[in-house]
Design an enzyme around this catalytic site. Sequence first.
Site, PDB file in Angstrom:
ATOM      1  N   SER A 110      39.007  50.449  40.599  1.00 45.56           N
ATOM      2  CA  SER A 110      38.753  50.240  39.553  1.00 45.56           C
ATOM      3  C   SER A 110      40.359  48.776  39.216  1.00 45.56           C
ATOM      4  CB  SER A 110      38.583  50.702  38.335  1.00 45.56           C
ATOM      5  OG  SER A 110      37.390  50.138  37.505  1.00 45.56           O
ATOM      6  N   GLY A 111      39.631  47.730  38.271  1.00 45.01           N
ATOM      7  CA  GLY A 111      40.605  46.990  38.475  1.00 45.01           C
ATOM      8  C   GLY A 111      41.062  46.035  39.828  1.00 45.01           C
ATOM      9  N   THR A 115      34.753  42.720  42.246  1.00 47.11           N
ATOM     10  CA  THR A 115      33.585  41.779  41.352  1.00 47.11           C
ATOM     11  C   THR A 115      34.109  40.143  41.729  1.00 47.11           C
ATOM     12  OG1 THR A 115      32.987  43.374  40.101  1.00 47.11           O
ATOM     13  CG2 THR A 115      32.381  41.353  39.246  1.00 47.11           C
ATOM     14  N   ASN A 160      39.844  48.719  33.669  1.00 47.82           N
ATOM     15  CA  ASN A 160      39.768  47.562  33.850  1.00 47.82           C
ATOM     16  C   ASN A 160      39.094  46.408  32.588  1.00 47.82           C
ATOM     17  OD1 ASN A 160      38.349  44.744  34.527  1.00 47.82           O
ATOM     18  ND2 ASN A 160      37.118  45.917  36.511  1.00 47.82           N
ATOM     19  N   SER A 163      34.743  46.358  33.885  1.00 47.32           N
ATOM     20  CA  SER A 163      34.568  47.034  35.188  1.00 47.32           C
ATOM     21  C   SER A 163      33.175  47.098  35.395  1.00 47.32           C
ATOM     22  CB  SER A 163      35.037  48.352  34.315  1.00 47.32           C
ATOM     23  OG  SER A 163      35.539  49.343  36.021  1.00 47.32           O
ATOM     24  N   SER A 164      32.969  46.679  36.315  1.00 44.66           N
ATOM     25  CA  SER A 164      31.407  47.673  36.678  1.00 44.66           C
ATOM     26  C   SER A 164      30.963  48.894  36.908  1.00 44.66           C
ATOM     27  CB  SER A 164      31.071  46.790  38.076  1.00 44.66           C
ATOM     28  OG  SER A 164      32.085  45.355  38.324  1.00 44.66           O
ATOM     29  N   GLY A 390      34.602  51.348  42.588  1.00 45.23           N
ATOM     30  CA  GLY A 390      36.068  51.193  43.055  1.00 45.23           C
ATOM     31  C   GLY A 390      36.383  53.350  43.550  1.00 45.23           C
ATOM     32  N   GLU A 392      37.611  55.868  42.328  1.00 44.18           N
ATOM     33  CA  GLU A 392      38.447  57.003  41.116  1.00 44.18           C
ATOM     34  C   GLU A 392      38.879  57.776  40.504  1.00 44.18           C
ATOM     35  OE1 GLU A 392      35.674  53.870  38.166  1.00 44.18           O
ATOM     36  OE2 GLU A 392      35.159  56.339  38.104  1.00 44.18           O
TER      37      GLU A 392
HETATM   38  N1  ATP Z   1      40.939  36.376  41.663  1.00 43.26           N
HETATM   39  C1  ATP Z   1      41.545  37.035  40.876  1.00 43.26           C
HETATM   40  N2  ATP Z   1      42.115  36.041  40.225  1.00 43.26           N
HETATM   41  C2  ATP Z   1      42.332  35.738  38.475  1.00 43.26           C
HETATM   42  N3  ATP Z   1      42.382  36.962  38.055  1.00 43.26           N
HETATM   43  C3  ATP Z   1      41.477  38.232  38.321  1.00 43.26           C
HETATM   44  C4  ATP Z   1      41.213  37.794  40.265  1.00 43.26           C
HETATM   45  N4  ATP Z   1      40.986  38.671  40.356  1.00 43.26           N
HETATM   46  C5  ATP Z   1      40.584  39.883  39.708  1.00 43.26           C
HETATM   47  N5  ATP Z   1      40.537  39.993  38.484  1.00 43.26           N
HETATM   48  C6  ATP Z   1      40.799  39.748  37.340  1.00 43.26           C
HETATM   49  O1  ATP Z   1      41.324  41.513  37.239  1.00 43.26           O
HETATM   50  C7  ATP Z   1      39.787  41.822  36.357  1.00 43.26           C
HETATM   51  C8  ATP Z   1      38.927  42.695  36.972  1.00 43.26           C
HETATM   52  O2  ATP Z   1      38.439  42.127  37.924  1.00 43.26           O
HETATM   53  P1  ATP Z   1      37.120  43.557  38.706  1.00 43.26           P
HETATM   54  O3  ATP Z   1      36.870  43.074  37.815  1.00 43.26           O
HETATM   55  O4  ATP Z   1      36.396  41.987  39.792  1.00 43.26           O
HETATM   56  O5  ATP Z   1      38.056  44.726  39.142  1.00 43.26           O
HETATM   57  P2  ATP Z   1      36.895  45.684  40.100  1.00 43.26           P
HETATM   58  O6  ATP Z   1      37.514  46.424  41.339  1.00 43.26           O
HETATM   59  O7  ATP Z   1      35.567  44.796  39.969  1.00 43.26           O
HETATM   60  O8  ATP Z   1      37.220  47.174  38.515  1.00 43.26           O
HETATM   61  P3  ATP Z   1      35.784  47.210  39.020  1.00 43.26           P
HETATM   62  O9  ATP Z   1      36.046  48.700  40.109  1.00 43.26           O
HETATM   63  O10 ATP Z   1      36.252  48.514  38.021  1.00 43.26           O
HETATM   64  O11 ATP Z   1      34.391  47.115  38.602  1.00 43.26           O
HETATM   65  C9  ATP Z   1      39.265  40.732  36.580  1.00 43.26           C
HETATM   66  O12 ATP Z   1      38.285  40.862  35.016  1.00 43.26           O
HETATM   67  C10 ATP Z   1      40.288  39.516  35.754  1.00 43.26           C
HETATM   68  O13 ATP Z   1      41.000  39.442  34.115  1.00 43.26           O
HETATM   69 MG    MG Z   2      33.780  45.267  39.411  1.00 45.39          MG
END
Ligand code: ATP
Ligand code: MG
Length: 1107
Positions: A110-111, A115, A160, A163-164, A390, A392
Amino acid sequence: MANMEVKTSLLDDMIGVGDMVLLEPLDEDSFINNLKKRFDHNEVYTYIGSVVISINPYRSLPIYTPEKVEEYRNRNFYELSPHIFALSDEAYRSLRDQDKDQCILITGESGAGKTEASKLVMSYVAAVCGKGAEVNQVKEQLLQSNPVLEAFGNAKTVRNDNSSRFGKYMDIEFDFKGDPLGGVISNYLLEKSRVVKQPRGERNFHIFYQILSGASEDFLCKLKLERDFSRYNYLGLDSAKVNGVDDAANFRTVRNAMQIVGFMDHETQSVFEVVAAVLKLGNIEFKPESRVNGLDESKIKDKNELKEICELTGIDQSVLERAFSFRTVEAKQEKVSTTLNVAQAYYARDALAKNLYSRLFSWLVTRINESIKAQTKVRKKVMGVLDIYGFEIFEDNSFEQFIINYCNEKLQQIFIELTLKEEQEEYIREGIEWTHIEYFNNAIICDLIENNQTGILAMLDEECLRPGTVTDDTFLEKLNQVCATHQHFESRMSKCSRFLNDTSLPHSCFRIQHYAGKVMYQVEGFVDKNNDLLYRDLSQAMWKASHSLIKALFPEGNPAKINLKRPPTAGSQFKASVATLMKNLQTKNPNYIRCIKPNDKKAAHIFNDALVCHQIRYLGLLENVRVRRAGYAFRQAYEPCLERYKMLCKQTWPHWRGPARAGVEVLFNELEIPEEEFSFGRSKIFIRNPRTLFKLEDLRKQRLEDLATLIEKIYRGWKCRTCFLLMKKSQIVIASWYRRYAQQKKYQKIKSSAIIVQSYIRGWKARKLLRELKHQKRCNEAATIIAAYWHGTQARRELKRLKEEARRKHAVAVIWAYWLGLKVRREYRKFFRANAGRKIYEFTIQRLMQKYFLEMKNKMPSLSPIDKNWPARPYLFLDSTHKELKRIFHLWRCKKYRDQFTDQQKLIYEEKLEASELFKDKKALYPASVGQPFQGAYLEISKNPKYKKLKDAVDEKIIIAEVVNKINRANGKATSRIFLLTKNNVLLADQKSGNIKSEVPLGDVTKVSMSSQNDGFFAVHLKEGSGAAGKGDFLLSSDHLIEMATKLYRTTLSQTKQKLNIEISDEFLVQFRQDKVCVKFIQGSQKNGNIPTCKRKNNRLLEVAVP
Ligand SMILES: Nc1ncnc2c1ncn2[C@@H]1O[C@H](COP(=O)(O)OP(=O)(O)OP(=O)(O)O)[C@@H](O)[C@H]1O
Ligand SMILES: [Mg+2]
């Protein structure tokens, strides 16, 4: 040079190594150091072969611009530095050009940025695929589905901020050209427990905060909501606001996205009404009320909230209230209704809220799918993007984490399977021998969870379906029995004595050694969550709602469709959907993005080695590298390999004419690379050790430097030479120009000197010539003059002679004529009588006269007496005759003219003639009177009755009757009088009355006097002593003076036979009684027109001013 294509490579300007397979030595430390080095240089992407490792930078990097998209478009995967766009491009092109369905598997905790990565992939594909109005709309709808799902399915967690809280798999469908047609989204298990309770520091789903912050007052009022978060029990208060997140703005984005995706206004409205109802459900509170049977029964504390929910959803308030207080159990046609206690009521309320929300979420996905569904039935190519929650590990891990981690295990499993498979396939394809590789296979963990007989999920289902009392503890007991011996299962109570003394493992928990680490799960809630029970009374109450969306969300509430069969448990549902997903993924070509979280603080620039190390371990990345380079670390197609290293060997540099493979063979032989270090595949060269590759790279670098120096040298030489040649050329040009200029100057000087010399010579020559000519001319002139004189003399002499001769001849002729005349006269004399000459003369005269008269006859002028024309006289001797003839002719034509007159006219002309004789050339008034006919009786006395008396008094014929001015003798003033002239008398009468004032017989008139000027003033002198002369002479004035004087003269003459004396003088005397007064005419002013003014100056003088 011109066709030398610039090929770049991943190996150019590498920070660390761009591809982990090139890592030397390969161990955990170097792996992490490489990642860190790259991360510190903003290189967040690194490859393991075709797998992309992505480290979350936690800040926006300028590497996703449209220029970057263009840079990576249609480039080979290893051509540029590692990037998610390279993977996206590879996947898209292989889908479009090789017709292979693709899936992009994004994993990480997560994070870690899954996404975001999925969105980057989608936006890249959207940017490079086809364009056009229709295609753009499809793209826009696909992209805009993200904000909607994120608002409803994402929440802030401690890990996050976005977070999805659901798993998402999206199939994007393309046509044969690679244009997007539409898509299908599948969602996996929304973490619905979050609706009613959030861990500390976390929030509920974004949408709740977005509505309260972003909706207008009016809209909130419609939804019966208040803006204050603290009013709602379901909204955790400790982190209602998230840093850097503008809920209000996001609300607008979501509404806009819903509109783009195709939600109708009423649908959007319904969705927000359901969200409001969920939020308000949390505010319903219960209190216990004792019943007769001693049991507590719950009652709603404050029914206001309930009332509003019912108004929002259109549910009968009593129905919902009852559903919160009773529970009806149906068994074998029997219905038993039991009351709910307060705890059960709260459970029912939360279950309803969770169900309502999660069903709304599923409905949203279905609704979006409806919009983005591909419209055609043609065969589609598919690119699936998987963004699933992700792995957790929390402090308290429950059913949800168990499910999520199970899903991640399955993904790891498929990753291992597919990576190995792919690797193996490549070796076989290239004809290279495959050697077995040791790696950890997590199939065993998957089996622990999903095994149909002994799997944890199967056991949970068994417990849930089992009759009798079922609790979370009985479930744990069962696990302890069945799984005790499993390597990856740990429990305090298990038969296995390994963990009996492990105090870190509480009694109510079990622990699983996942591939990514050990996770301890609290069994509490497992059974309930797996059952996912909603009391039927509640679902029936919902079905009865008049709100069409809510009604549709609870189809099982329809009493007509009561299904006594238990619905499948949450665990089994999830297991089935994961299995379907895995099957789906296996049919596609996988592309991996492995996301890594660099720190736990959501902060940029921080790289936590331990955290990264942990992720690398559980993601099995090192093993991934090992598998990748088990046999050979590096492989490359022959063409790019030869292209890259051909400068290292004389035979291949600069051009190799044969096949690329042969070129590479020659190259490797020349470089003396040990044979065990490489192997020739069908289309690729395989290099066993990265060292060999780096050696090649070093050699290449060295060689490139040499080549650069060479090129530089040649270039410098070429440049200098060109410069020199240019200068030389310029110098020649300048010199030639200068020479030309100098010559031109010199030439001009010579030319002007020559011209001067020439002009002098010419002048001298001309003058000489002129002199000669002048001399010659003078000579000629002298000669001419002499000749002229000579000729003149000659001519004069001749003339004199001729004249002499002519005179002589004339004299001779005259003498001869005289002589002849004399002779003739003498001879003829005898023939003529003495008067013959006179006869001839007369005859000649007669003839001439005859001719004269005949000619005159034709030339006669007109008969008008005033015609002055008369023909000219032909002969001088006729002069007097001619004049006489003219006079006679004139008299004759006058007579002729007169003969035409009547007596009347005759009289007039006689009078006119008389007037002419009297006044012509004497009185200035006369010429004006010539044209006026003499009328006499200007006043018609006989016709005017006014003058009847006067007429009667005068019985004679009236010759003149006219109004005159009589001048007063004393003062010279004028008075009008009628002047009458009869045969014998002159009368003056009063003009008005007609009374006769004076009557003078003509015999008494002695004289009439007047001036010579242009006035009508006249005096009538009377005979002294006559009767009328008492007062004196009359002074009168008349316009017709000439006529009056003439008529007076004529009448006097005819009556008295005496000529009346008419005196014309500018000064004359008149008799007034005894006085003689002088009348004098002087020049007066023009003031009175033509009328003379008289002034008696004194006794002797009367002045008449004539104009
Ligand atoms: N390529 C990137 N460039 C800039 N910021 C990023 C990038 N990827 C992620 N982030 C930052 O990290 C944060 C978390 O990313 P994201 O929501 O994609 O995580 P996740 O893997 O989908 O987590 P979860 O499993 O909780 O959904 C985003 O809100 C953004 O602020
Ligand atoms: Mg996500």
